[in-house]
Design a protein around this motif. Structure first.
Motif, PDB file in Angstrom:
ATOM      1  N   GLY A 163       0.657  -1.207  -0.044  1.00  0.00           N
ATOM      2  CA  GLY A 163      -0.067   0.193  -0.127  1.00  0.00           C
ATOM      3  C   GLY A 163       0.916   1.329   0.084  1.00  0.00           C
ATOM      4  N   SER A 164       2.120   1.119   0.458  1.00  0.00           N
ATOM      5  CA  SER A 164       3.097   2.399   0.632  1.00  0.00           C
ATOM      6  C   SER A 164       3.968   2.514  -0.555  1.00  0.00           C
ATOM      7  N   ALA A 165       4.226   1.298  -0.965  1.00  0.00           N
ATOM      8  CA  ALA A 165       5.623   1.497  -1.840  1.00  0.00           C
ATOM      9  C   ALA A 165       5.312   0.154  -3.123  1.00  0.00           C
ATOM     10  N   VAL A 166       6.040   0.522  -4.133  1.00  0.00           N
ATOM     11  CA  VAL A 166       6.061  -0.472  -5.224  1.00  0.00           C
ATOM     12  C   VAL A 166       7.657  -0.625  -5.651  1.00  0.00           C
ATOM     13  N   THR A 167       8.188  -1.918  -5.432  1.00  0.00           N
ATOM     14  CA  THR A 167       9.346  -2.362  -5.720  1.00  0.00           C
ATOM     15  C   THR A 167       9.725  -2.942  -6.975  1.00  0.00           C
ATOM     16  N   PHE A 168      10.763  -2.478  -7.714  1.00  0.00           N
ATOM     17  CA  PHE A 168      11.128  -3.202  -8.908  1.00  0.00           C
ATOM     18  C   PHE A 168      12.373  -4.245  -8.729  1.00  0.00           C
ATOM     19  N   LEU A 169      12.273  -5.355  -8.910  1.00  0.00           N
ATOM     20  CA  LEU A 169      13.713  -6.033  -8.804  1.00  0.00           C
ATOM     21  C   LEU A 169      14.191  -6.583  -9.986  1.00  0.00           C
ATOM     22  N   TYR A 170      15.530  -6.295 -10.442  1.00  0.00           N
ATOM     23  CA  TYR A 170      15.869  -6.399 -11.685  1.00  0.00           C
ATOM     24  C   TYR A 170      16.993  -7.534 -11.839  1.00  0.00           C
ATOM     25  N   PHE A 171      17.042  -8.034 -13.134  1.00  0.00           N
ATOM     26  CA  PHE A 171      17.956  -9.428 -13.267  1.00  0.00           C
ATOM     27  C   PHE A 171      19.356  -9.099 -12.686  1.00  0.00           C
ATOM     28  N   TYR A 172      19.943  -7.836 -12.596  1.00  0.00           N
ATOM     29  CA  TYR A 172      21.207  -7.755 -12.343  1.00  0.00           C
ATOM     30  C   TYR A 172      21.262  -7.610 -10.707  1.00  0.00           C
ATOM     31  N   SER A 173      20.357  -8.242  -9.953  1.00  0.00           N
ATOM     32  CA  SER A 173      20.253  -7.821  -8.586  1.00  0.00           C
ATOM     33  C   SER A 173      20.188  -6.265  -8.063  1.00  0.00           C
ATOM     34  N   TYR A 174      19.572  -5.362  -9.169  1.00  0.00           N
ATOM     35  CA  TYR A 174      19.399  -4.001  -8.860  1.00  0.00           C
ATOM     36  C   TYR A 174      18.010  -4.222  -8.145  1.00  0.00           C
ATOM     37  N   TYR A 175      17.692  -3.124  -7.416  1.00  0.00           N
ATOM     38  CA  TYR A 175      16.246  -2.717  -7.389  1.00  0.00           C
ATOM     39  C   TYR A 175      16.094  -1.292  -7.078  1.00  0.00           C
ATOM     40  N   ARG A 176      14.599  -0.753  -7.222  1.00  0.00           N
ATOM     41  CA  ARG A 176      14.082   0.627  -6.905  1.00  0.00           C
ATOM     42  C   ARG A 176      12.958   0.501  -6.213  1.00  0.00           C
ATOM     43  N   LEU A 177      12.921   1.398  -5.248  1.00  0.00           N
ATOM     44  CA  LEU A 177      11.790   1.533  -4.239  1.00  0.00           C
ATOM     45  C   LEU A 177      10.943   2.824  -4.370  1.00  0.00           C
ATOM     46  N   ILE A 178       9.757   2.454  -4.851  1.00  0.00           N
ATOM     47  CA  ILE A 178       8.851   3.758  -5.264  1.00  0.00           C
ATOM     48  C   ILE A 178       7.801   3.931  -4.023  1.00  0.00           C
ATOM     49  N   PRO A 179       7.873   4.806  -3.457  1.00  0.00           N
ATOM     50  CA  PRO A 179       7.327   5.180  -2.140  1.00  0.00           C
ATOM     51  C   PRO A 179       5.867   6.003  -3.046  1.00  0.00           C
ATOM     52  N   VAL A 180       4.635   5.533  -2.595  1.00  0.00           N
ATOM     53  CA  VAL A 180       3.334   5.709  -3.070  1.00  0.00           C
ATOM     54  C   VAL A 180       2.534   6.575  -2.074  1.00  0.00           C
ATOM     55  N   ASP A 181       3.206   7.153  -0.887  1.00  0.00           N
ATOM     56  CA  ASP A 181       2.568   7.704   0.108  1.00  0.00           C
ATOM     57  C   ASP A 181       2.238   9.014   0.309  1.00  0.00           C
ATOM     58  N   GLY A 182       2.184   9.723  -0.847  1.00  0.00           N
ATOM     59  CA  GLY A 182       1.961  11.249  -0.958  1.00  0.00           C
ATOM     60  C   GLY A 182       2.763  12.048  -1.036  1.00  0.00           C
ATOM     61  N   ARG A 183       4.180  11.679  -0.560  1.00  0.00           N
ATOM     62  CA  ARG A 183       5.358  12.615  -0.459  1.00  0.00           C
ATOM     63  C   ARG A 183       5.725  13.317  -1.847  1.00  0.00           C
ATOM     64  N   LYS A 184       6.470  14.514  -1.363  1.00  0.00           N
ATOM     65  CA  LYS A 184       6.944  15.285  -2.618  1.00  0.00           C
ATOM     66  C   LYS A 184       8.446  15.078  -2.908  1.00  0.00           C
ATOM     67  N   HIS A 185       8.939  15.808  -3.905  1.00  0.00           N
ATOM     68  CA  HIS A 185      10.417  15.476  -4.302  1.00  0.00           C
ATOM     69  C   HIS A 185      11.022  16.241  -3.076  1.00  0.00           C
ATOM     70  N   SER A 186      12.325  16.077  -2.584  1.00  0.00           N
ATOM     71  CA  SER A 186      13.092  16.835  -1.980  1.00  0.00           C
ATOM     72  C   SER A 186      13.350  18.364  -2.495  1.00  0.00           C
TER      73      SER A 186
END
Length: 275
Positions: free
Chosen positions: A118-141
């Motif tokens: 509910g608060s994040a979507v995570t992408f896991l890649y073949f090269y063992s990289y990942y990206r963690l996408i927050p979907v909790d309403g925050r803005k850019h820093s």
């Protein structure tokens, strides 16, 4: 890296992806029967979770200019100079175990997984990289630290997951597998949708005022993997027998936008390993 995986990866580098194109875990054909509706999470959003592999309908793979006439990107003069530098003076960063980032991973021929809450979507890649996408309403820093994937903020627009990314690194980066460049001015907006059970789709808007004269788009779809299928362990530098022979740039690019020689000579037999 497992010896078979290492050999496959080397063939992929020198053969424009031909080795992976024979592997149904990496790329598949469109389903021959109607698809079921896309699943949804408890909060009503489309559920992107699962294992996703490329479709044979996506051509050319790895080229961020796939949807542009003659695959020609709208480079500025500085962008043309950066491309020349990448082709003649840099080794593919991913071949040196450096994170490929976005939008390069959206153009990749390799599979990935998505894990969603509910608060994040995570992408896991073949090269063992990942990206963690927050979907909790925050803005850019106000002043985010540059990174290979950029600072990524997710939000929902109806059934579309929108990912807005800024603050990218500007060195040791290629925007795709053809050595096209991007600068620290890169701004990427992705719209992810799941039209049915068997497909996930992204439409990507790429903006970089230093290296491109105008924004441009890249879009594609992936196919659902087998139920329960997961990525296997991968170590980038293990058994990398060809590191010393890597050259600058992506190698030759064919008129159809793919990488590789038009009429390649047969590969020599593998070198026998000393016991």
């Amino acid at each position: 890296m497992h010896r078979l995986a290492a050999a496959t990866f080397i063939l992929f580098l020198v053969g424009g992806g031909s080795a992976f194109s024979q592997n149904e875990d990496f790329i598949g054909s469109e389903p021959n029967k109607p698809s079921k509706p896309a699943p949804r999470t408890a909060d009503g959003h489309p559920d992107f979770s699962g294992y996703w592999k490329g479709s044979k309908a996506t051509k050319p793979v790895g080229n961020i200019g796939k949807d542009l006439p003659r695959f020609k990107l709208p480079l500025t003069l500085a962008g043309e100079q950066a491309l020349k530098h990448n082709v003649t003076e840099t080794i593919d960063p991913e071949s040196l175990c450096i994170i490929g980032g976005i939008p390069r991973h959206n153009a990749s021929g390799l599979p990935f997984m998505v894990q969603q809450s509910g608060s994040a979507v995570t992408f896991l890649y073949f090269y063992s990289y990942y990206r963690l996408i927050p979907v909790d309403g925050r803005k850019h820093s106000q002043d985010p630290d540059p990174s290979f994937f950029g600072e990524e903020i997710g939000s929902w627009d109806g059934d579309a997951l929108v990912i807005d990314s800024i603050a990218f690194k500007d060195s040791q980066v290629w925007i795709d597998e053809n050595a096209n460049p991007h600068s620290d001015a890169l701004h990427v907006v992705e719209r992810w949708t799941r039209p049915d059970y068997d497909h996930i789709h992204v439409d990507t808007t790429i903006e970089d005022s230093k290296f491109y004269t105008k924004p441009f788009h890249y879009s594609r779809a992936w196919l659902a993997g087998k139920p329960g299928q997961v990525l296997q362990e991968y170590s980038c530098s293990e058994n990398n027998v060809d590191r010393a022979h890597l050259g600058f740039g992506p190698g030759p690019i064919r008129p159809d936008g793919t990488r590789g020689y038009i009429d390649p000579a047969p590969l020599p037999p593998p070198i026998a390993q000393k016991k």
